[in-house]
Design an enzyme around this catalytic site. Structure first.
Site, PDB file in Angstrom:
ATOM      1  N   LYS A 178       0.885  -1.433  -0.176  1.00 41.61           N
ATOM      2  CA  LYS A 178      -0.481   0.263   0.022  1.00 41.61           C
ATOM      3  C   LYS A 178       0.899   0.891  -0.442  1.00 41.61           C
ATOM      4  O   LYS A 178       1.443   1.604   0.910  1.00 41.61           O
ATOM      5  CB  LYS A 178      -0.500   0.103   0.961  1.00 41.61           C
ATOM      6  N   GLU A 254       9.057   1.551  11.294  1.00 39.49           N
ATOM      7  CA  GLU A 254      10.023   2.426  10.617  1.00 39.49           C
ATOM      8  C   GLU A 254      10.068   3.888  10.792  1.00 39.49           C
ATOM      9  O   GLU A 254       9.270   4.486   9.392  1.00 39.49           O
ATOM     10  CB  GLU A 254      11.033   2.326   9.048  1.00 39.49           C
ATOM     11  N   CYS A 288      13.466  11.220   6.430  1.00 40.98           N
ATOM     12  CA  CYS A 288      13.419  10.867   8.014  1.00 40.98           C
ATOM     13  C   CYS A 288      14.983  10.837   9.406  1.00 40.98           C
ATOM     14  O   CYS A 288      15.115  10.984   9.884  1.00 40.98           O
ATOM     15  CB  CYS A 288      12.767   9.666   8.489  1.00 40.98           C
ATOM     16  N   GLU A 390       9.035  16.492  15.072  1.00 38.89           N
ATOM     17  CA  GLU A 390       9.609  16.842  13.851  1.00 38.89           C
ATOM     18  C   GLU A 390       8.680  17.660  13.088  1.00 38.89           C
ATOM     19  O   GLU A 390       7.060  17.248  13.135  1.00 38.89           O
ATOM     20  CB  GLU A 390       9.023  14.765  13.401  1.00 38.89           C
TER      21      GLU A 390
END
Ligand code: NAD
Ligand code: 6OD
Length: 486
Positions: A178, A254, A288, A390
């Site tokens: 997906k 992750e 990331c 973040e």
């Protein structure tokens, strides 16, 4: 305008839901086409196809044939390199120079490297003494987990999707992918390559859609899925772990980061500036592993900030295909709102804006794309939200420090633990500091220098588990011990 379809059991299909969503070009906000959304019936069909494929020729294929086929997948990506490049650029708006050097080559490499890992990792064996003196031999036998759901993000779409699909298939699993709703193109194109190289139907399936009440949730809740590998935001990871808890499915997570760069006064300043620039602004800050907090030893702080500002102001925002473009737009209007809300918050929290902080003036139809200025702040307290959360945009906060201990303490002052970049010419210090910053990946005098045989993953809110090299084999296989009495 070509519709973007699901790929299930070797066939491209609109599915039965009749629902579509728009595929938007981030550089100018224009609609490029529509994507056909997969709902429960399509997800179920994909999972069932993946299950059947495990019992078909894929399940009995020798490791030599399976890994050779994966090499052909890599060759198939390379043979259509420009199509993958165009597709990735349309979806993300990232500079062609970046996609052609990083995203697409890594998309191919992820198949070759993990095919080779599978062929080369020896099984563990233990000899056991037994009272009759004849002994026993234990050996480890790796078997595929089964049907693996791969949920991937939009920032490095082909790279991060194949980073999971490569090892999953190399280990003999089948997959239902997906991809992010923002970036469906390269995953769909990979379906064409799979067909071209003769991948058995059902081994690689693609379902398009969103998370909740769409393909993502239906896939991760499906009882026919044996393991889920996820890359994305920490909060999404938590939702997926809840779904995975039903039936005790394995997860690899992750997730997000709030990574620190630590720059010591003894660094090679040219290299530290160049590396920090990449770690903050590459892919418009949507990496990331990217640095959002930079800690700089006080004697070089002013010089560092001055040079970083000047380099940031030299970044060229523009069309992906223009040779001098060094930064593209953000992925979506929604993400731009989020990033701009942090730009505003930084000022409210007391930041000094060294450069940027707003929306750049772009020419022509680019004016309606999702652009933001490269931004640098100083002066925020460690308690500021902009220091803790973040942002995932082209921005960083730079803060001075006075001792190694203080730098380590501030680098660790975060809920995340993905990566760090340490800049120093003192090797003893490099080892010392790398050992004390609580992250999965510590780079010294480099950033995003990847060796796919190494462990990759995060601590704390940045994830669970490690992938890469033999660590991927650990996630994508079950290890059975066979004990043979001699
Ligand atoms: P996201 O979490 O919003 O989406 C990731 C994927 O999860 C998408 O395919 C999305 O549709 C799907 N999803 C969302 N909700 C879901 C649900 N409830 N169930 C199942 N699937 C669901 O992340 P994003 O915005 O695409 O990517 C950016 C984030 O990813 C950042 O936080 C970044 O740090 C993180 N990231 C981490 C790594 C890493 O290696 N640690 C790599 C890249 C990106
Ligand atoms: O290089 C990789 O394998 C990897 N997983 C990179 C992640 C980048 C995050 O945006």
């Amino acid at each position: 305008m070509k519709d973007i379809l699901n790929f299930i059991d070797g066939e491209f299909t609109k599915g039965t839901s009749g629902r579509t969503f728009d595929n938007i070009n981030p550089i100018n906000g224009e609609k490029l086409g529509v994507v056909h959304e997969a709902l429960e019936p399509e997800v179920d069909a994909a999972v069932q196809a993946a299950r059947r494929a495990l019992d078909g020729p894929w399940g009995t294929m020798s490791v030599a044939d399976r890994t050779a086929l994966l090499h052909r997948v890599a060759d198939g990506i390379n043979a259509r390199f420009d199509e993958f490049l165009d597709a990735e650029i349309l979806d993300t708006g990232k500079p062609l120079s970046l996609a052609s050097h990083i995203d697409i080559p890594r998309g191919a490499a992820n198949f070759k490297v993990f095919a080779d890992v599978v062929k080369n990792v020896p099984a563990e064996t233990f000899q056991l003494d037994t009272p009759d003196g004849r002994g026993a031999l234990n050996y480890g036998l790796r078997t595929p987990k089964g049907v693996v759901a791969v949920i991937s993000p939009w920032n490095l779409p082909l790279l991060l999707m194949t980073w999971k699909v490569g090892p999953a298939l190399a280990c003999g699993n089948t997959v239902v992918v997906k991809p992010s709703e923002e970036t469906p193109r390269t995953t769909t194109l990979l379906g064409e390559v799979m067909k071209e190289v003769g991948m058995p139907d059902g081994v690689f399936n693609v379902v398009h859609g969103f998370g909740p009440e769409s393909a993502g949730a239906y896939l991760t809740q499906h009882p026919g899925v044996d393991a889920i590998t996820f890359t994305g935001e920490t909060r999404t990871g938590e939702a997926i772990m809840k779904a995975a808890a039903v039936g005790l499915r394995h997860v690899s997570m992750e997730c997000g980061g709030k990574n620190a760069g630590v720059v010591f006064a003894d660094c090679d300043l040219d290299k530290a500036i160049e590396g920090t620039m990449r770690s903050v602004f590459a892919n418009c800050g949507q990496v990331c592993l990217g640095t959002e907090r930079v800690y700089v030893e006080r004697p070089i702080f002013d010089e560092f900030v001055k040079r970083l500002k000047s380099s940031a102001e030299n970044l060229r925002l523009g069309r992906p295909e223009d040779g001098d473009t060094s930064m593209g737009p953000l992925i979506s209007e929604e993400h731009r709102e989020k990033v701009l809300s942090y730009y505003k918050l930084a000022v409210e929290e007391g930041a000094t804006v060294v450069t940027g902080g707003g929306v750049p003036k772009m020419d022509g139809n680019l004016a309606s794309g999702w652009w933001v200025e490269p931004t640098i702040w100083t002066g925020l307290p460690e308690t500021a939200r902009v220091i803790k959360e973040e942002v995932f945009g082209p921005c960083c906060h730079v803060q001075p420090f006075d001792s190694e201990d203080e730098a380590i303490r501030m680098a660790n002052h975060t809920d995340y633990g993905l990566a760090t970049a340490i800049w120093t010419e003192d090797l003893s210090r490099a080892h010392r500091v790398a050992a004390q910053i609580d992250v999965g990946i510590a780079w010294v005098n480099s950033w995003f220098l990847r060796d796919l045989r190494t462990a990759f993953g995060g601590t704390k809110h940045s994830g669970i588990g490690r992938e890469g090299g033999v660590h991927s084999l650990e996630f994508y296989t079950e290890l059975r011990n066979v004990c043979v009495k001699l």
